[in-house]
Design a protein around this motif. Structure first.
Motif, mmCIF file in Angstrom:
data_model
loop_
_atom_site.group_PDB
_atom_site.id
_atom_site.type_symbol
_atom_site.label_atom_id
_atom_site.label_comp_id
_atom_site.label_asym_id
_atom_site.label_seq_id
_atom_site.Cartn_x
_atom_site.Cartn_y
_atom_site.Cartn_z
ATOM 1 N N GLU A 52 -10.280 -4.716 0.235
ATOM 2 C CA GLU A 52 -11.391 -5.390 -0.426
ATOM 3 C C GLU A 52 -11.853 -6.503 0.493
ATOM 4 O O GLU A 52 -11.075 -7.425 0.791
ATOM 5 C CB GLU A 52 -10.984 -5.958 -1.786
ATOM 6 N N LEU A 53 -13.077 -6.427 0.957
ATOM 7 C CA LEU A 53 -13.592 -7.381 1.935
ATOM 8 C C LEU A 53 -14.510 -8.401 1.273
ATOM 9 O O LEU A 53 -15.148 -8.112 0.249
ATOM 10 C CB LEU A 53 -14.345 -6.646 3.043
ATOM 11 N N SER A 77 -19.093 -11.971 8.225
ATOM 12 C CA SER A 77 -19.606 -11.264 7.054
ATOM 13 C C SER A 77 -18.843 -9.955 6.876
ATOM 14 O O SER A 77 -18.107 -9.518 7.777
ATOM 15 C CB SER A 77 -21.096 -10.964 7.237
ATOM 16 N N ILE A 78 -19.040 -9.323 5.727
ATOM 17 C CA ILE A 78 -18.434 -8.005 5.512
ATOM 18 C C ILE A 78 -18.918 -7.030 6.580
ATOM 19 O O ILE A 78 -18.129 -6.248 7.126
ATOM 20 C CB ILE A 78 -18.769 -7.487 4.100
ATOM 21 N N ASN A 138 -17.161 -3.738 -3.014
ATOM 22 C CA ASN A 138 -16.666 -4.296 -1.756
ATOM 23 C C ASN A 138 -15.291 -3.753 -1.371
ATOM 24 O O ASN A 138 -14.620 -4.318 -0.510
ATOM 25 C CB ASN A 138 -16.598 -5.824 -1.844
ATOM 26 N N VAL A 139 -14.886 -2.668 -2.025
ATOM 27 C CA VAL A 139 -13.610 -2.032 -1.698
ATOM 28 C C VAL A 139 -13.887 -0.804 -0.847
ATOM 29 O O VAL A 139 -14.708 0.046 -1.208
ATOM 30 C CB VAL A 139 -12.835 -1.643 -2.972
ATOM 31 N N PHE A 140 -13.180 -0.704 0.285
ATOM 32 C CA PHE A 140 -13.445 0.343 1.265
ATOM 33 C C PHE A 140 -12.185 1.139 1.564
ATOM 34 O O PHE A 140 -11.080 0.597 1.578
ATOM 35 C CB PHE A 140 -13.954 -0.270 2.576
ATOM 36 N N LYS A 189 -20.595 6.328 -0.437
ATOM 37 C CA LYS A 189 -20.068 5.811 -1.687
ATOM 38 C C LYS A 189 -19.028 6.771 -2.230
ATOM 39 O O LYS A 189 -18.889 7.893 -1.754
ATOM 40 C CB LYS A 189 -21.199 5.601 -2.691
ATOM 41 N N THR A 190 -18.280 6.309 -3.248
ATOM 42 C CA THR A 190 -17.188 7.111 -3.769
ATOM 43 C C THR A 190 -17.664 8.484 -4.246
ATOM 44 O O THR A 190 -18.737 8.618 -4.833
ATOM 45 C CB THR A 190 -16.470 6.386 -4.920
#
Length: 258
Positions: free
Chosen positions: A220-221, A228-229, A249-251, A3-4
């Motif tokens: 953004e997926l 699927s993502i 959902n942003v990678f 995570k961020t």
């Protein structure tokens, strides 16, 4: 999944989601937007250039306070280190305004399907700082099954090839990532920024050769009917990309250059 790591996001994590949503509703109203326009601000609180008079009052407030595409914008500020950038789904140019302030001597290719957004994007492009940057614009949809695609306008700022009972449908010329690369003779490492409402999967599964020179992806997926993502991330992993950070959902993904 990482995570961020940003201090800002960690700080915000201490506050309940309801509190954050309530605060966003308070500051992102039409009156704040009108004030931002009246004071003729030309930068967002994240430092990107923007002409707030090009959008609605509420949109102006969201963009000014960094709520619009917030994760993508922050990843761009922190991670982009290539001087060739392709952005798919440029919307009204919030990311472009940021890139114009924080990057120099870059080539930036923007692709936006929604004609309403595209008109705003072109107006903004005439005002943004140049900093020896070269900007290119395409009013096309990323699509791989035909030369034309039916496109659905979901809102004044949203659009998608997937029908969600929108009342407005247009026909648009399709374009692929490989075609974009060929048109602009991109032959060096580049960064891909993409938010195209699920159409990213077509690139990952049908146009992987276009990603050979791509070493950074900010995306953004979404879960779509065929993939699927998780399946999309697995495919990117097969292509050599590793998730460095995510927010929702942003990678942000990287591929080793060695």
């Amino acid at each position: 999944m990482t995570k961020t790591k940003s201090f800002e996001r960690k700080f915000k994590a201490f506050f309940p989601r309801k509190v954050k949503f309530a605060l966003a509703r308070i500051i992102c109203n039409k009156y704040i937007g009108k004030l931002i326009k009246f004071l003729n601000f030309k930068k967002t609180i994240l430092g990107g250039y923007f002409n707030f008079r090009l959008v609605s009052d509420i949109q102006a407030a969201k963009i000014f306070f960094g709520i619009w595409e917030s994760a993508e914008i922050r990843f761009c500020k922190r991670f982009i280190n290539n001087n060739t950038i392709i952005e798919l789904g440029s919307s009204v140019g919030v990311t472009l305004g940021l890139l114009s302030k924080f990057n120099s001597d870059c080539e930036v290719v923007c692709v936006e399907a929604n004609p309403l957004n595209y008109e705003i994007l072109l107006k903004l492009s005439k005002e943004i700082p140049k900093n020896n940057n070269r900007y290119h614009f395409h009013n096309n949809a990323i699509y791989y099954k035909s030369d034309q695609v039916e496109f659905y306008i979901t809102s004044t700022t949203g659009s998608s090839i997937f029908n969600n009972n929108s009342s407005k449908k247009i026909s648009l010329r399709a374009i692929t990532l490989s075609e974009i690369i060929n048109i602009h003779c991109i032959n060096k490492p580049y960064t891909l920024i993409t938010d195209i409402e699920g159409s990213e999967a077509d690139i990952f599964f049908n146009d992987s050769l276009a990603l050979e020179l791509c070493f950074q992806i900010i995306c953004e997926l979404e879960d779509i009917p065929n993939f699927s993502i998780e399946q999309q991330l697995n495919r990117l992993n097969q292509l050599g990309f590793k998730v460095i950070e995510k927010y929702g959902n942003v990678f942000y993904l990287e591929k080793s250059k060695t």
